[in-house]
Motif scaffolding. Structure first.
Motif, PDB file in Angstrom:
ATOM      1  N   ILE A 213       0.835  -1.201   0.000  1.00 49.67           N
ATOM      2  CA  ILE A 213       0.000   0.000   0.000  1.00 49.67           C
ATOM      3  C   ILE A 213       0.870   1.251   0.000  1.00 49.67           C
ATOM      4  N   VAL A 214       0.544   2.165  -0.902  1.00 53.27           N
ATOM      5  CA  VAL A 214       1.187   3.474  -0.896  1.00 53.27           C
ATOM      6  C   VAL A 214       0.089   4.503  -0.688  1.00 53.27           C
ATOM      7  N   ILE A 215       0.206   5.285   0.360  1.00 53.27           N
ATOM      8  CA  ILE A 215      -0.843   6.253   0.649  1.00 53.27           C
ATOM      9  C   ILE A 215      -0.278   7.672   0.674  1.00 53.27           C
ATOM     10  N   VAL A 216      -0.959   8.538  -0.045  1.00 51.65           N
ATOM     11  CA  VAL A 216      -0.637   9.953   0.020  1.00 51.65           C
ATOM     12  C   VAL A 216      -1.552  10.555   1.075  1.00 51.65           C
ATOM     13  N   THR A 217      -0.981  11.295   1.990  1.00 51.06           N
ATOM     14  CA  THR A 217      -1.850  11.880   3.012  1.00 51.06           C
ATOM     15  C   THR A 217      -1.382  13.268   3.419  1.00 51.06           C
ATOM     16  N   HIS A 218      -2.379  14.050   3.765  1.00 47.78           N
ATOM     17  CA  HIS A 218      -2.125  15.393   4.253  1.00 47.78           C
ATOM     18  C   HIS A 218      -1.936  15.372   5.750  1.00 47.78           C
ATOM     19  N   ASN A 219      -2.409  14.260   6.301  1.00 50.82           N
ATOM     20  CA  ASN A 219      -2.549  14.173   7.744  1.00 50.82           C
ATOM     21  C   ASN A 219      -1.357  13.411   8.315  1.00 50.82           C
ATOM     22  N   MET A 220      -0.481  14.125   8.993  1.00 47.46           N
ATOM     23  CA  MET A 220       0.744  13.481   9.487  1.00 47.46           C
ATOM     24  C   MET A 220       0.460  12.451  10.551  1.00 47.46           C
ATOM     25  N   TYR A 221      -0.609  12.684  11.319  1.00 46.86           N
ATOM     26  CA  TYR A 221      -0.948  11.697  12.340  1.00 46.86           C
ATOM     27  C   TYR A 221      -1.356  10.399  11.666  1.00 46.86           C
ATOM     28  N   GLN A 222      -2.077  10.544  10.546  1.00 47.51           N
ATOM     29  CA  GLN A 222      -2.467   9.338   9.813  1.00 47.51           C
ATOM     30  C   GLN A 222      -1.235   8.586   9.340  1.00 47.51           C
ATOM     31  N   ALA A 223      -0.285   9.329   8.772  1.00 43.61           N
ATOM     32  CA  ALA A 223       0.934   8.694   8.291  1.00 43.61           C
ATOM     33  C   ALA A 223       1.618   7.952   9.435  1.00 43.61           C
ATOM     34  N   SER A 224       1.704   8.593  10.592  1.00 44.18           N
ATOM     35  CA  SER A 224       2.430   7.944  11.699  1.00 44.18           C
ATOM     36  C   SER A 224       1.624   6.784  12.276  1.00 44.18           C
ATOM     37  N   ARG A 225       0.297   6.849  12.173  1.00 43.37           N
ATOM     38  CA  ARG A 225      -0.516   5.760  12.697  1.00 43.37           C
ATOM     39  C   ARG A 225      -0.440   4.511  11.829  1.00 43.37           C
ATOM     40  N   VAL A 226      -0.499   4.670  10.517  1.00 41.84           N
ATOM     41  CA  VAL A 226      -0.667   3.469   9.682  1.00 41.84           C
ATOM     42  C   VAL A 226       0.592   2.988   8.976  1.00 41.84           C
ATOM     43  N   SER A 227       1.567   3.851   8.746  1.00 40.97           N
ATOM     44  CA  SER A 227       2.630   3.429   7.828  1.00 40.97           C
ATOM     45  C   SER A 227       3.865   2.915   8.541  1.00 40.97           C
ATOM     46  N   GLN A 228       4.619   2.102   7.805  1.00 38.49           N
ATOM     47  CA  GLN A 228       5.926   1.662   8.301  1.00 38.49           C
ATOM     48  C   GLN A 228       7.049   2.497   7.693  1.00 38.49           C
ATOM     49  N   HIS A 229       6.771   3.020   6.476  1.00 41.40           N
ATOM     50  CA  HIS A 229       7.771   3.853   5.806  1.00 41.40           C
ATOM     51  C   HIS A 229       7.127   5.160   5.415  1.00 41.40           C
ATOM     52  N   THR A 230       7.935   6.219   5.419  1.00 42.78           N
ATOM     53  CA  THR A 230       7.396   7.524   5.052  1.00 42.78           C
ATOM     54  C   THR A 230       8.378   8.244   4.141  1.00 42.78           C
ATOM     55  N   GLY A 231       7.813   8.903   3.131  1.00 45.87           N
ATOM     56  CA  GLY A 231       8.621   9.761   2.270  1.00 45.87           C
ATOM     57  C   GLY A 231       8.124  11.184   2.391  1.00 45.87           C
ATOM     58  N   PHE A 232       9.028  12.129   2.485  1.00 48.69           N
ATOM     59  CA  PHE A 232       8.638  13.529   2.586  1.00 48.69           C
ATOM     60  C   PHE A 232       8.974  14.247   1.282  1.00 48.69           C
ATOM     61  N   PHE A 233       7.951  14.795   0.637  1.00 49.27           N
ATOM     62  CA  PHE A 233       8.116  15.510  -0.623  1.00 49.27           C
ATOM     63  C   PHE A 233       8.061  17.005  -0.385  1.00 49.27           C
ATOM     64  N   LEU A 234       8.865  17.736  -1.147  1.00 50.41           N
ATOM     65  CA  LEU A 234       8.799  19.193  -1.109  1.00 50.41           C
ATOM     66  C   LEU A 234       9.161  19.712  -2.488  1.00 50.41           C
ATOM     67  N   LEU A 235       8.296  20.519  -3.053  1.00 49.93           N
ATOM     68  CA  LEU A 235       8.543  21.137  -4.360  1.00 49.93           C
ATOM     69  C   LEU A 235       9.020  20.137  -5.408  1.00 49.93           C
ATOM     70  N   GLY A 236       8.383  19.003  -5.445  1.00 49.01           N
ATOM     71  CA  GLY A 236       8.681  18.031  -6.484  1.00 49.01           C
ATOM     72  C   GLY A 236       9.902  17.169  -6.222  1.00 49.01           C
ATOM     73  N   GLU A 237      10.501  17.325  -5.050  1.00 48.25           N
ATOM     74  CA  GLU A 237      11.661  16.485  -4.740  1.00 48.25           C
ATOM     75  C   GLU A 237      11.364  15.613  -3.528  1.00 48.25           C
ATOM     76  N   LEU A 238      11.962  14.439  -3.528  1.00 48.55           N
ATOM     77  CA  LEU A 238      11.873  13.581  -2.356  1.00 48.55           C
ATOM     78  C   LEU A 238      13.009  14.000  -1.421  1.00 48.55           C
ATOM     79  N   ILE A 239      12.637  14.613  -0.303  1.00 51.34           N
ATOM     80  CA  ILE A 239      13.648  15.162   0.598  1.00 51.34           C
ATOM     81  C   ILE A 239      14.220  14.094   1.512  1.00 51.34           C
ATOM     82  N   GLU A 240      13.310  13.268   2.026  1.00 51.13           N
ATOM     83  CA  GLU A 240      13.772  12.257   2.977  1.00 51.13           C
ATOM     84  C   GLU A 240      12.855  11.050   2.895  1.00 51.13           C
ATOM     85  N   TYR A 241      13.443   9.876   3.066  1.00 53.73           N
ATOM     86  CA  TYR A 241      12.643   8.655   2.994  1.00 53.73           C
ATOM     87  C   TYR A 241      13.243   7.637   3.940  1.00 53.73           C
TER      88      TYR A 241
END
Lengths: 265, 299
Positions: A213-241
């Motif tokens: 499952i890959v989920i795009v979310t606006h809600n950081m709490y959701q990301a921290s609740r459900v995911s095992q991995h997280t990628g942070f995007f900014l201005l079209g770049e993947l900043i951290e994963y």
């Protein structure tokens, strides 16, 4: 791979890799929506993509099942590998690809037909067998989407009569019925109330056993609740994963730190 | 205070005006019905309902006159159904192509192009059918005469198409893009998406478009008068499509000027008008029901 990316804090997850992007760039006409994305998404886990609006996370998601093909001016460079094979070959069967890589959209959009026909839509397209097996597929998919008990007596009712949360679970059932390996979810809870959101999150954790499952979310709490991995995007770049715990508790990039602590976005 | 009262008065005036406008439309329909009825009913002094509806001969000037509508009703049905059979698939395909498949520049040319077709006067279609298409088809199909039912259908199909295309295209285009995306994301091809999601979602608009087209076809007079041969005989089987027929509308238009006002023939023509009116009324009612029925799942 450009120089600046290699020193980014982008971790290679352990275990089986389902999707991998290599130097992925996306252009809308002259606008560069994604810049050199190199990321590996692990199988049968939940990967969350976070970032402020317009950062390219949805565009990235739509590269993974080639939904960007529908946009006239969109152009993709680089490559996306699914189970090690490119999905951007000239002879890639896009319909088959989308059968393997299902997508749940931000707002649920049931087809204007009955609940049953909505779920049966995909299997019918792909020529599933006789009536009995179709009924079974529908039941299994609705059970999989935790909707069966609520609709089993009303399968012939219009899907448009369902509540928003039910419609979103119907969308998930519709995707499951096609038999994908990957579920892409583009802010699947943004149109839902907290109770419905909770149900979808619960469901995702159940689905994780069998689906990537890959989920795009606006809600950081959701990301921290459900995911095992997280990628942070900014201005079209993947900043951290990296691992979700790492991203939220010990981010390596200052911008990630600012974002997850709610300093902007 | 004064200003407020003036405003309220103005508001009242506008409301009444809209009410009257709405009532006028209904009153017109009722009045048309009443007048048709008034001039149609006396025909039963000269003949019976049974003879009128089931009589096989239309010989209004014979002695004694025979007022059988059957050949004319069947003539109208042949021409209209034939037109529909041609215009509906073609029109739908055209609408689907314009809104779903054609590139943007082609859309911009095609839609107005098709709509221009709607502005061509019916007499021009009749003219083309009479002098160009009819003789050519008679030659190719080896027919005795170049004026026959299917030729009328063909010409009417051309006339009904722009309406069907234009209205259905609007309906198809207003189907939310998200529905298409959802279908494609489930692995549907573009064709499957059009056929299984887009067209069903647009069905009420499509039904409306087709019925507007039917309305044009069944009421059309000039073209059919010119190209269908005007033979008041009962068409037989499929072959009847290639033989001359005469429609209700063509009969009224052709004979109204030559009858004595108040004669049974005159009243018989009004009875035809009444039948046309009822057919139109019936199609509309059925369409309404169909739209409502198909709308139930779509709402």
């Amino acid at each position: 791979m450009s120089e600046s990316n290699t020193d980014r804090p982008i971790e290679q997850p352990e275990g089986e890799i389902k999707i991998e992007t290599r130097g992925l760039n996306l252009f809308y006409d002259a606008f560069r929506a994604l810049t050199d994305i190199n990321v590996a998404i692990p199988a049968r886990q939940i990967t969350a993509l976070i970032g402020p609006s317009g950062c390219g996370k949805s565009s990235f998601l739509r590269c993974l099942n080639r939904m960007n093909d529908l946009i006239d001016d969109a152009r993709v460079e680089g490559d996306v590998l699914l189970d090690g094979g490119s999905i951007y070959e000239d002879d890639t069967d896009v319909a088959q690809l989308r059968k393997r890589v299902g997508m749940v959209f931000q707002t649920p959009n049931p087809f204007p037909m009955s609940i049953y026909d909505n779920v049966a839509y995909g299997p019918r397209l792909h020529g599933f067998g006789g009536r009995d097996s179709l009924g079974e597929v529908v039941e299994k998919s609705l059970r999989g989407a935790a909707l069966w008990d609520e609709v089993k007596d009303n399968l012939r009712k219009s899907a448009l009569d369902l509540s928003g949360g039910q419609q979103q679970r119907l969308s998930i059932a519709r995707v499951l019925a096609v038999g994908p390996d990957v579920l892409l979810m583009d802010e699947p809870c943004s149109a839902l109330d907290p109770t419905a959101t909770f149900r979808i999150e619960e469901l995702m954790l159940e689905l994780m056993e069998r689906y990537t499952i890959v989920i795009v979310t606006h809600n950081m709490y959701q990301a921290s609740r459900v995911s095992q991995h997280t990628g942070f995007f900014l201005l079209g770049e993947l900043i951290e994963y990296g691992s979700t715990v790492g991203i939220f508790e010990n981010p390596k990039d200052q911008r990630t730190d600012d974002y997850v602590r709610g300093r902007f976005g | 205070m004064v200003k407020q009262r003036a405003q309220r008065g103005w508001e009242w005036l506008i409301e009444r005006a809209i009410q009257v406008a709405g009532a006028v439309a209904i009153i017109f329909v009722l009045m048309i019905f009443v007048f048709l009825l008034r001039d149609a009913l006396p025909v039963f002094k000269a003949t019976t309902a049974r003879e009128l509806l089931a009589g096989k001969d239309w010989l209004p000037t014979a002695e004694p006159p025979r007022f059988g509508f059957l050949p004319l009703v069947l003539g109208s049905l042949y021409v209209t159904i034939g037109a529909l059979a041609l215009a509906m698939p073609l029109g739908l395909a055209c609408a689907a192509f314009i809104s779903e498949v054609a590139p943007r520049w082609m859309k911009e040319v095609l839609k107005p192009g098709v709509e221009v077709l709607a502005t061509v006067p019916s007499v021009v279609f009749g003219f083309l059918g009479l002098l160009l298409v009819g003789p050519w088809l008679a030659d190719v199909l080896n027919l005795p005469v170049g004026l026959f039912a299917a030729l009328g259908s063909l010409m009417l199909a051309f006339m009904a198409m722009p309406t069907i295309v234009s209205v259905s295209e609007d309906a198809i285009r207003s189907v939310p893009a998200a529905l298409r995306e959802n279908s494609l994301a489930l692995g549907a091809t573009q064709w499957q998406t059009i056929w299984r999601v887009v067209l069903p979602a647009a069905r009420s608009g499509i039904i409306a478009g087709v019925l507007l087209g039917v309305g044009r076809a069944i009421g059309e007079t000039m073209t059919v008068l010119m190209v269908t041969g005007n033979a008041a005989v009962i068409p037989e089987g499929l072959k009847g499509l290639l033989r001359p027929v005469r429609t209700l509308t063509a009969t009224i238009a052709g004979e109204m000027g030559e009858t004595v006002v108040g004669s049974p023939h005159y009243h018989a023509l009004f009875a035809m008008g009444l039948i046309l009116f009822l057919i139109a009324f019936l199609t509309n009612t059925i369409a309404d029901a169909a739209i409502r029925r198909s709308g139930r799942l779509g709402r």
